[in-house]
Design a protein around this motif. Sequence first.
Motif, PDB file in Angstrom:
ATOM      1  N   ASP A  56      13.220 -17.315   4.916  1.00 20.25           N
ATOM      2  CA  ASP A  56      13.948 -17.979   5.986  1.00 20.25           C
ATOM      3  C   ASP A  56      14.414 -16.993   7.060  1.00 20.25           C
ATOM      4  OD1 ASP A  56      14.851 -20.485   6.977  1.00 20.25           O
ATOM      5  OD2 ASP A  56      16.903 -19.957   6.422  1.00 20.25           O
ATOM      6  N   VAL A  57      14.697 -15.748   6.673  1.00 24.90           N
ATOM      7  CA  VAL A  57      15.232 -14.778   7.634  1.00 24.90           C
ATOM      8  C   VAL A  57      14.139 -13.962   8.319  1.00 24.90           C
ATOM      9  CG1 VAL A  57      17.424 -14.591   6.413  1.00 24.90           C
ATOM     10  CG2 VAL A  57      15.567 -12.999   5.866  1.00 24.90           C
ATOM     11  N   GLN A  58      12.880 -14.195   7.978  1.00 29.09           N
ATOM     12  CA  GLN A  58      11.801 -13.510   8.697  1.00 29.09           C
ATOM     13  C   GLN A  58      11.805 -13.985  10.155  1.00 29.09           C
ATOM     14  OE1 GLN A  58       9.915 -11.019   7.015  1.00 29.09           O
ATOM     15  NE2 GLN A  58      11.568 -11.498   5.567  1.00 29.09           N
ATOM     16  N   VAL A  59      11.498 -13.098  11.072  1.00 31.05           N
ATOM     17  CA  VAL A  59      11.599 -13.444  12.485  1.00 31.05           C
ATOM     18  C   VAL A  59      10.229 -13.720  13.079  1.00 31.05           C
ATOM     19  CG1 VAL A  59      12.506 -12.742  14.726  1.00 31.05           C
ATOM     20  CG2 VAL A  59      13.680 -12.029  12.640  1.00 31.05           C
ATOM     21  N   GLU A  60       9.522 -12.704  13.514  1.00 30.08           N
ATOM     22  CA  GLU A  60       8.214 -12.934  14.113  1.00 30.08           C
ATOM     23  C   GLU A  60       7.074 -12.586  13.166  1.00 30.08           C
ATOM     24  OE1 GLU A  60       7.977 -10.871  17.772  1.00 30.08           O
ATOM     25  OE2 GLU A  60       9.482 -12.105  18.780  1.00 30.08           O
ATOM     26  N   GLU A  61       7.228 -11.473  12.443  1.00 32.40           N
ATOM     27  CA  GLU A  61       6.201 -11.055  11.494  1.00 32.40           C
ATOM     28  C   GLU A  61       6.796 -10.940  10.097  1.00 32.40           C
ATOM     29  OE1 GLU A  61       4.217  -7.534  12.710  1.00 32.40           O
ATOM     30  OE2 GLU A  61       3.205  -8.498  14.402  1.00 32.40           O
ATOM     31  N   ILE A  62       5.977 -11.268   9.105  1.00 31.75           N
ATOM     32  CA  ILE A  62       6.409 -11.180   7.712  1.00 31.75           C
ATOM     33  C   ILE A  62       6.480  -9.713   7.306  1.00 31.75           C
ATOM     34  CG2 ILE A  62       5.879 -11.799   5.330  1.00 31.75           C
ATOM     35  CD1 ILE A  62       4.244 -14.152   6.459  1.00 31.75           C
ATOM     36  N   ASP A  63       7.620  -9.283   6.804  1.00 28.79           N
ATOM     37  CA  ASP A  63       7.809  -7.905   6.348  1.00 28.79           C
ATOM     38  C   ASP A  63       8.089  -7.901   4.850  1.00 28.79           C
ATOM     39  OD1 ASP A  63       8.366  -5.287   5.885  1.00 28.79           O
ATOM     40  OD2 ASP A  63      10.085  -5.157   7.260  1.00 28.79           O
ATOM     41  N   PRO A  64       7.068  -7.640   4.025  1.00 29.61           N
ATOM     42  CA  PRO A  64       7.251  -7.670   2.571  1.00 29.61           C
ATOM     43  C   PRO A  64       8.333  -6.721   2.069  1.00 29.61           C
ATOM     44  CG  PRO A  64       4.922  -7.607   3.133  1.00 29.61           C
ATOM     45  CD  PRO A  64       5.679  -7.346   4.400  1.00 29.61           C
ATOM     46  N   LEU A  65       8.603  -5.651   2.814  1.00 31.11           N
ATOM     47  CA  LEU A  65       9.602  -4.678   2.373  1.00 31.11           C
ATOM     48  C   LEU A  65      11.006  -5.268   2.383  1.00 31.11           C
ATOM     49  CD1 LEU A  65       8.357  -1.396   4.088  1.00 31.11           C
ATOM     50  CD2 LEU A  65       8.012  -2.157   1.728  1.00 31.11           C
ATOM     51  N   THR A  66      11.197  -6.352   3.109  1.00 31.77           N
ATOM     52  CA  THR A  66      12.507  -7.018   3.159  1.00 31.77           C
ATOM     53  C   THR A  66      12.584  -8.190   2.176  1.00 31.77           C
ATOM     54  OG1 THR A  66      11.860  -8.572   4.904  1.00 31.77           O
ATOM     55  CG2 THR A  66      12.697  -6.423   5.604  1.00 31.77           C
ATOM     56  N   MET A  67      11.593  -8.282   1.279  1.00 35.62           N
ATOM     57  CA  MET A  67      11.507  -9.445   0.392  1.00 35.62           C
ATOM     58  C   MET A  67      11.340  -9.017  -1.065  1.00 35.62           C
ATOM     59  SD  MET A  67       8.840 -11.368   2.939  1.00 35.62           S
ATOM     60  CE  MET A  67       9.047 -13.082   2.420  1.00 35.62           C
ATOM     61  N   PRO A  68      12.352  -8.330  -1.634  1.00 33.41           N
ATOM     62  CA  PRO A  68      12.210  -7.814  -3.001  1.00 33.41           C
ATOM     63  C   PRO A  68      12.104  -8.892  -4.074  1.00 33.41           C
ATOM     64  CG  PRO A  68      14.464  -7.539  -2.227  1.00 33.41           C
ATOM     65  CD  PRO A  68      13.642  -7.949  -1.036  1.00 33.41           C
ATOM     66  N   VAL A  69      12.769 -10.019  -3.885  1.00 31.38           N
ATOM     67  CA  VAL A  69      12.681 -11.080  -4.897  1.00 31.38           C
ATOM     68  C   VAL A  69      11.299 -11.722  -4.867  1.00 31.38           C
ATOM     69  CG1 VAL A  69      13.711 -13.202  -5.787  1.00 31.38           C
ATOM     70  CG2 VAL A  69      15.162 -11.481  -4.690  1.00 31.38           C
ATOM     71  N   THR A  70      10.757 -11.895  -3.666  1.00 29.53           N
ATOM     72  CA  THR A  70       9.408 -12.435  -3.530  1.00 29.53           C
ATOM     73  C   THR A  70       8.391 -11.510  -4.185  1.00 29.53           C
ATOM     74  OG1 THR A  70       9.985 -13.518  -1.437  1.00 29.53           O
ATOM     75  CG2 THR A  70       7.650 -13.172  -1.886  1.00 29.53           C
ATOM     76  N   ARG A  71       8.514 -10.216  -3.943  1.00 27.37           N
ATOM     77  CA  ARG A  71       7.564  -9.259  -4.523  1.00 27.37           C
ATOM     78  C   ARG A  71       7.672  -9.252  -6.044  1.00 27.37           C
ATOM     79  NH1 ARG A  71       9.059  -4.449  -3.246  1.00 27.37           N
ATOM     80  NH2 ARG A  71      10.770  -4.827  -1.796  1.00 27.37           N
ATOM     81  N   TRP A  72       8.897  -9.373  -6.554  1.00 21.74           N
ATOM     82  CA  TRP A  72       9.091  -9.450  -8.007  1.00 21.74           C
ATOM     83  C   TRP A  72       8.405 -10.690  -8.581  1.00 21.74           C
ATOM     84  CZ3 TRP A  72      13.534 -12.735  -9.812  1.00 21.74           C
ATOM     85  CH2 TRP A  72      13.594 -12.825 -11.208  1.00 21.74           C
ATOM     86  N   ALA A  73       8.584 -11.821  -7.920  1.00 21.57           N
ATOM     87  CA  ALA A  73       7.949 -13.054  -8.383  1.00 21.57           C
ATOM     88  C   ALA A  73       6.429 -12.939  -8.327  1.00 21.57           C
ATOM     89  CB  ALA A  73       8.419 -14.240  -7.545  1.00 21.57           C
ATOM     90  N   ASN A  74       5.909 -12.328  -7.272  1.00 23.42           N
ATOM     91  CA  ASN A  74       4.464 -12.139  -7.167  1.00 23.42           C
ATOM     92  C   ASN A  74       3.936 -11.319  -8.345  1.00 23.42           C
ATOM     93  OD1 ASN A  74       4.402 -13.541  -4.758  1.00 23.42           O
ATOM     94  ND2 ASN A  74       4.403 -11.709  -3.467  1.00 23.42           N
ATOM     95  N   ALA A  75       4.657 -10.263  -8.692  1.00 25.90           N
ATOM     96  CA  ALA A  75       4.233  -9.423  -9.810  1.00 25.90           C
ATOM     97  C   ALA A  75       4.267 -10.194 -11.129  1.00 25.90           C
ATOM     98  CB  ALA A  75       5.122  -8.183  -9.903  1.00 25.90           C
TER      99      ALA A  75
END
Length: 237
Positions: A56-75
Amino acid sequence: MAGWNTKRKFWKETSVSQGEDGFAVLLDGRGLKTPAKTPVVVPTETIAQAIAAEWDVQVEEIDPLTMPVTRWANAALDKVALQHAEVADMLAEYGGTDLLCYRADNPQELVNRQAELWDPVLDWAAETLGARLVPVQGVMFQSQDDSALEHLRTRVHGFSNFEMSAFHDLVSLSGSLILGFAAVENLRPIDELWALSRVDELWQEEQWGRDEEAHELAEIKKAAFVQAHKNFNLCFN
């Protein structure tokens, strides 16, 4: 196919939906997917809401480095779920060469500090985890008791995919299976447990001063260690 197929933000609304298998994250009503195209369906609403908040807080481009919970879920979904037993065995192997067991033989000040800080954690592991690991001086390998290692292995295999994904980071970043367990059992504040993994480095800093590059790297690892602890706890909220 909402998710990683583009780096630019393409959605307006982020939401969470409950289904039979768990909680899904939706971008404009379409299910979020991992880089491997696995639907992002997580075990708790808290995890789903945390992931949704990151998108929700992503602005113009997706920055995976700002998404630690998402990266954890992906793993958890793309890696651990496909090889749970293999990951568990790999992590359990840390018990045979645990950081807390390999002690300096000099100088005496460091020897004493390691014993003072690490022995209580090994005692806790013996009492709580049923695994008595024996410290040794020097870097030469010394095998640990098979039954102790098997107790630890059984516990690791008991983690869910999401728990295992977080536990992986706690163990690999600290270099210690026992500190990983101490973290998930909330033995001490997470900052204190991280400091226990850096006893040798902190002692070196006291003697020779801080290496700024090494310190910056350690701070990055500490942040990841703290985040892994938060992620693990999300499995129960």
